[in-house]
Design an enzyme around this catalytic site. Structure first.
Site, PDB file in Angstrom:
ATOM      1  N   ASP A  53     -22.300  40.398  30.245  1.00 35.35           N
ATOM      2  CA  ASP A  53     -23.560  40.645  30.937  1.00 35.35           C
ATOM      3  C   ASP A  53     -24.730  40.208  30.054  1.00 35.35           C
ATOM      4  O   ASP A  53     -24.960  40.772  28.988  1.00 35.35           O
ATOM      5  CB  ASP A  53     -23.690  42.140  31.257  1.00 35.35           C
ATOM      6  N   TYR A  58     -33.130  38.028  27.727  1.00 35.64           N
ATOM      7  CA  TYR A  58     -32.447  38.316  26.468  1.00 35.64           C
ATOM      8  C   TYR A  58     -32.519  37.144  25.506  1.00 35.64           C
ATOM      9  O   TYR A  58     -32.381  37.325  24.286  1.00 35.64           O
ATOM     10  CB  TYR A  58     -30.971  38.652  26.702  1.00 35.64           C
ATOM     11  N   LYS A  83     -29.509  37.653  34.774  1.00 38.21           N
ATOM     12  CA  LYS A  83     -30.539  38.331  35.566  1.00 38.21           C
ATOM     13  C   LYS A  83     -31.804  37.492  35.620  1.00 38.21           C
ATOM     14  O   LYS A  83     -32.229  36.926  34.602  1.00 38.21           O
ATOM     15  CB  LYS A  83     -30.855  39.705  34.953  1.00 38.21           C
ATOM     16  N   HIS A 113     -33.958  41.465  37.666  1.00 28.41           N
ATOM     17  CA  HIS A 113     -33.887  42.351  36.501  1.00 28.41           C
ATOM     18  C   HIS A 113     -34.658  43.653  36.693  1.00 28.41           C
ATOM     19  O   HIS A 113     -34.235  44.702  36.204  1.00 28.41           O
ATOM     20  CB  HIS A 113     -34.407  41.616  35.267  1.00 28.41           C
TER      21      HIS A 113
END
Length: 290
Positions: A53, A58, A83, A113
């Site tokens: 994930d 990120y 996401k 998200h």
């Protein structure tokens, strides 16, 4: 099999669109791009994880893709989630960039998200992403019950997943019930409280009774609450420890004792926005754009 049913080996659940999702995944939130992330994902895949994930904010999608390629595990055996950053304009364009960074033709799950701009703002683009084959399944993250209801009313494709913070300390019963009633599977992040929950006295007592670690108890609680779990770690031994959750069961009394740790009052809301929005904004600012 119907929505939420467990596979014969207990390691996957069925989504509303018919696809299966592994119930254990490695989360890579706050894992830096580069060798640290590559190693964590490689170790997870070596240890039998088949669900990774990540997210656009990120900033480590490229490392996830590199680890997948270097692992030798066939692409069709690994469930990859990313996401959509709702601070961006177009889910389709961002999905195409994610696929390029990941080095894959399609992700297995693509989530909004968080509901920036309103819960339905990004959903038409998410539906187009699925229709164009960029994602097999689509869903949301950090959406409360009202947000979820709005998406269900406005869209033509219902969300398959809602990824939210859930643990015994954040046992959002009303939100879980709302998702279940709508056929939306819940994924839990921060089930270990980024490590804080491991020191809780109740968790430690239950762990001692069942001869397991506190982390394993917290993750097992999630499985028995019909959740998909996404523990994050960059240490091989902890990644291995977190996977040892399929060979024991918590008794009803243990579950009730852990349920009583909830501090949300059984809320129907996702994690409070003022807690997570700032962290995600900082992550986006650090994300390399290519």
């Amino acid at each position: 099999m119907t929505v939420g049913d467990v596979s014969a080996d207990g390691r996957a659940r069925v989504l509303a669109d018919g696809h299966q999702i592994p119930v254990l995944g490695l989360g890579v939130w706050q894992v830096p791009d580069g060798p640290v992330c590559v190693n964590a994902v490689r170790w997870a895949l070596d240890l039998g994880y088949r669900h990774i994930d990540t997210a656009q904010v990120y900033g480590n999608e490229a490392s996830v893709g590199r680890a997948l390629r270097e692992s030798g595990v066939p692409r069709d055996e690994v469930f990859i989630t990313t996401k959509f950053d709702p601070g961006r304009a177009d889910p389709v364009a961002e999905a195409e960039q994610s696929l390029r960074r990941l080095g894959v033709d399609q992700v297995d799950l693509y989530l909004v998200h968080w509901p920036q701009g309103g819960p339905v703002r990004a959903w038409p683009g998410m539906e187009r992403s699925r229709e164009r084959g960029l994602a097999r399944s689509i869903g949301v993250s950090n959406f409360g019950a009202r947000d979820l209801a709005a998406v269900m009313a406005a869209g033509t494709i219902p969300p398959a997943v809602n990824q939210v913070e859930v643990s015994p300390m954040s046992y959002r019963r009303a939100l879980l019930d709302a998702c279940r009633q709508r056929g939306v599977l819940v994924e839990s992040y921060s089930s270990l409280g980024t490590g804080r929950h491991l020191a809780d006295g109740t968790v430690r007592r239950v762990a001692q009774r069942v001869d397991r670690t506190p982390a394993q108890v917290l993750l097992r609680w999630c499985l028995q609450r019909d959740l998909v779990v996404l523990p994050k770690s960059v240490h091989r031994e902890r990644i291995a420890e977190n996977a040892q959750i399929f060979d024991f069961t918590l008794a009803p009394d243990d579950m009730a004792e852990l349920d009583a740790l909830d501090t949300t009052g059984g809320a129907d809301q996702a994690r409070e926005r003022n807690i997570w929005r700032g962290a995600l904004r900082r992550a986006r600012a650090l994300m390399p754009r290519t």
